[in-house]
Design an enzyme around this catalytic site. Structure first.
Site, PDB file in Angstrom:
ATOM      1  NE  ARG A  62     -12.974  -1.562  -7.964  1.00  0.00           N
ATOM      2  CZ  ARG A  62     -13.069  -2.783  -9.007  1.00  0.00           C
ATOM      3  NH1 ARG A  62     -12.761  -4.009  -8.576  1.00  0.00           N
ATOM      4  NH2 ARG A  62     -13.075  -2.586 -10.380  1.00  0.00           N
ATOM      5  NE  ARG A 119     -15.327  -3.070 -15.228  1.00  0.00           N
ATOM      6  CZ  ARG A 119     -15.319  -2.815 -14.054  1.00  0.00           C
ATOM      7  NH1 ARG A 119     -15.963  -2.134 -13.279  1.00  0.00           N
ATOM      8  NH2 ARG A 119     -14.311  -3.451 -14.434  1.00  0.00           N
TER       9      ARG A 119
HETATM   10  P1  AMP Z   1      -9.801  -4.809 -15.045  1.00  0.00           P
HETATM   11  O1  AMP Z   1      -9.002  -4.150 -14.976  1.00  0.00           O
HETATM   12  O2  AMP Z   1      -9.649  -6.371 -15.927  1.00  0.00           O
HETATM   13  O3  AMP Z   1     -11.417  -5.020 -15.336  1.00  0.00           O
HETATM   14  O4  AMP Z   1      -9.673  -4.463 -16.995  1.00  0.00           O
HETATM   15  C1  AMP Z   1     -10.885  -3.292 -17.212  1.00  0.00           C
HETATM   16  C2  AMP Z   1     -11.200  -2.882 -18.829  1.00  0.00           C
HETATM   17  O5  AMP Z   1      -9.846  -3.536 -19.487  1.00  0.00           O
HETATM   18  C3  AMP Z   1     -11.971  -3.767 -19.142  1.00  0.00           C
HETATM   19  O6  AMP Z   1     -14.034  -3.438 -19.158  1.00  0.00           O
HETATM   20  C4  AMP Z   1     -12.059  -3.369 -20.345  1.00  0.00           C
HETATM   21  O7  AMP Z   1     -12.403  -2.798 -21.701  1.00  0.00           O
HETATM   22  C5  AMP Z   1     -10.449  -3.784 -21.130  1.00  0.00           C
HETATM   23  N1  AMP Z   1      -9.696  -5.016 -20.726  1.00  0.00           N
HETATM   24  C6  AMP Z   1      -9.372  -5.882 -19.502  1.00  0.00           C
HETATM   25  N2  AMP Z   1      -8.791  -6.689 -20.710  1.00  0.00           N
HETATM   26  C7  AMP Z   1      -9.083  -7.026 -21.807  1.00  0.00           C
HETATM   27  C8  AMP Z   1      -9.478  -8.447 -22.186  1.00  0.00           C
HETATM   28  N3  AMP Z   1      -8.563  -9.511 -22.228  1.00  0.00           N
HETATM   29  N4  AMP Z   1      -9.395  -8.055 -23.951  1.00  0.00           N
HETATM   30  C9  AMP Z   1     -10.330  -6.863 -23.638  1.00  0.00           C
HETATM   31  N5  AMP Z   1     -10.879  -5.943 -22.730  1.00  0.00           N
HETATM   32  C10 AMP Z   1     -10.308  -5.972 -21.679  1.00  0.00           C
END
Ligand code: AMP
Length: 220
Positions: A127, A172
């Site tokens: 990606r 993740r």
């Molecule tokens: P994403 O862009 O949604 O894949 O989020 C990237 C990273 O941000 C995640 O792996 C978490 O470390 C953090 N993150 C995003 N949303 C949340 C959430 N609702 N709660 C906790 N950590 C979050």
């Protein structure tokens, strides 16, 4: 409409969220994007979030819930929103339920994007994302840009997210199964979950999602 988008990393949540939000005329609220914006602006919140994100772990609820609620309180979200990446555990889902009922509102649907695990790792490792807009997403083999490293849509620089390496992706995914998947049962108990396959072309998945939301009349 108030919608939650849920699915493993690499399901295409960010891409679908941007199209769905546009089709539905509601803001796309991504907690991952909010954290990344805070990190690039070097805010206190960004500093608090960075080490968790780099490791692929969840940022603590005390930080995350307040940030998400502040965003949902903004004027453009008064009539609805599409949440992408929030809630990510049952405590956040309960906080969201309480926040919405305090506003006399409720969720309309939880859209669950399903994708096989081996596909997830392949999607994420290749990606590349535009620095100008995280909805401009490419893939080195599946959706390469015309010019390597340059966004087809806006000419921005493409980069690989620091948490898109294979080791971090595996963590993740573990975090997703352990912490996030239980929210699907939480919302099934409320009769809100619609599950669709996230495989196929982006536009096909968007149409499938619009149909699942009962809005196929507006599908792209
Ligand atoms: P994403 O862009 O949604 O894949 O989020 C990237 C990273 O941000 C995640 O792996 C978490 O470390 C953090 N993150 C995003 N949303 C949340 C959430 N609702 N709660 C906790 N950590 C979050």
């Amino acid at each position: 409409m108030r919608i939650v988008l849920v699915g493993p990393p690499g399901a295409g949540k960010g891409t679908q969220a941007a199209f769905l939000a546009e089709n539905l005329g509601i803001p796309h609220i991504s907690t991952g994007d909010l954290f990344r914006a805070n990190i690039s602006q070097k805010t206190e919140l960004g500093r608090a979030a960075k080490s968790y994100m780099d490791a692929g772990n969840l940022v603590p609820d005390e930080v995350t819930i307040g940030m998400a609620e502040d965003r949902m309180k903004q004027a453009d979200a008064a009539g609805g929103f599409l949440l992408d990446g929030f809630p990510r555990n049952v405590a956040q889902a309960q906080a969201l339920d309480a926040f919405l009922s305090g506003q006399g509102a409720a969720l309309d649907a939880v859209l669950d994007l399903e994708v096989p695990e081996d596909e997830v790792v392949k999607r994420i490792a290749g990606r590349r994302i535009c620095r100008n807009d995280s909805a401009h997403v490419f893939h080195v083999s599946y959706a390469p840009p015309a010019v390597e490293g340059v966004c087809d849509t806006c000419g921005g620089e493409l980069y690989q997210r620091g948490d898109d390496t294979e080791a971090t992706v595996r963590n993740r995914l573990d975090v997703y199964h352990r912490e996030t998947e239980p929210i699907i049962d939480h919302y099934k108990a409320q009769g809100l979950v619609v599950t669709i396959s996230a495989l196929g072309k982006v536009a096909e998945v968007t149409s499938r999602a619009m149909a699942a939301l009962g809005r196929d009349d507006q599908a792209a």
